[in-house]
Design a protein around this motif. Structure first.
Motif, short mmCIF file in Angstrom:
data_model
loop_
_atom_site.label_atom_id
_atom_site.label_comp_id
_atom_site.label_asym_id
_atom_site.label_seq_id
_atom_site.Cartn_x
_atom_site.Cartn_y
_atom_site.Cartn_z
N ASP A 204 57.27 -24.01 -18.73
CA ASP A 204 58.60 -24.07 -19.04
C ASP A 204 59.40 -22.50 -18.63
O ASP A 204 60.37 -22.54 -18.16
N LEU B 79 61.28 -16.58 -23.40
CA LEU B 79 61.90 -17.94 -22.97
C LEU B 79 63.10 -18.11 -23.59
O LEU B 79 64.23 -18.41 -23.45
N ASP C 122 56.83 -17.73 -24.97
CA ASP C 122 57.73 -18.48 -25.79
C ASP C 122 59.00 -17.52 -26.26
O ASP C 122 60.19 -17.93 -26.21
#
Length: 146
Positions: free
Chosen positions: A125, A99, A96
């Protein structure tokens, strides 16, 4: 007279920063860091001390909550070291954070973030972001700054 005083104050501040840098490095090498020390170093006014705090957390595991805060540091070198710290400790928030950091204003931070997404194959993602990066030809003819 005032110029001499100002030079002395600046010299003292720089000397003190060097001492704090060496102290953090020494504590890291001696495996003598605790969470409180990493937290204090991570909030130091000197960017190199903060960077060393991120590195120390990566090595010792102490202060990993502080590392997440380092991702928002105004200095790119600190953010870069914070990203590396998350990866080295196999933190569950690495994907996360990486990203999010792919859009960092500093090219070095963004490139490390993209590189770290390679270990995030299980995160849809992350995969989508890498696919977008491969397919993005919008700046194909733009001169590179690196």
């Amino acid at each position: 007279m005032r110029d001499e005083w100002l030079k002395e104050v600046i010299a003292q501040l720089l000397r003190d920063a060097r001492i704090r840098r060496l102290a953090v490095e020494g504590l890291t090498s001696a495996a003598a860091l605790d969470e409180e020390t990493v937290t204090i170093a991570a909030s130091d006014p000197d960017a190199q001390v903060r960077r060393l705090a991120m590195r120390a957390a990566a090595i010792s595991g102490a202060g990993m909550a502080t590392v997440r805060e380092g991702l928002d540091d105004p200095v790119p070198l600190v953010r870069l070291e914070a990203l590396r710290a998350l990866r080295s400790r196999s933190d569950d928030q690495t994907c996360d954070a990486s990203l999010h950091m792919t859009s960092d204003a500093d090219m070095s931070v963004a490139l490390v973030a993209v590189d770290q997404l390679g270990a995030c194959g299980g995160a849809p993602d992350a995969v989508a972001a890498l696919e977008r990066a491969v397919a993005d030809h919008s700046e194909l003819n733009a001169p590179r700054g690196w």
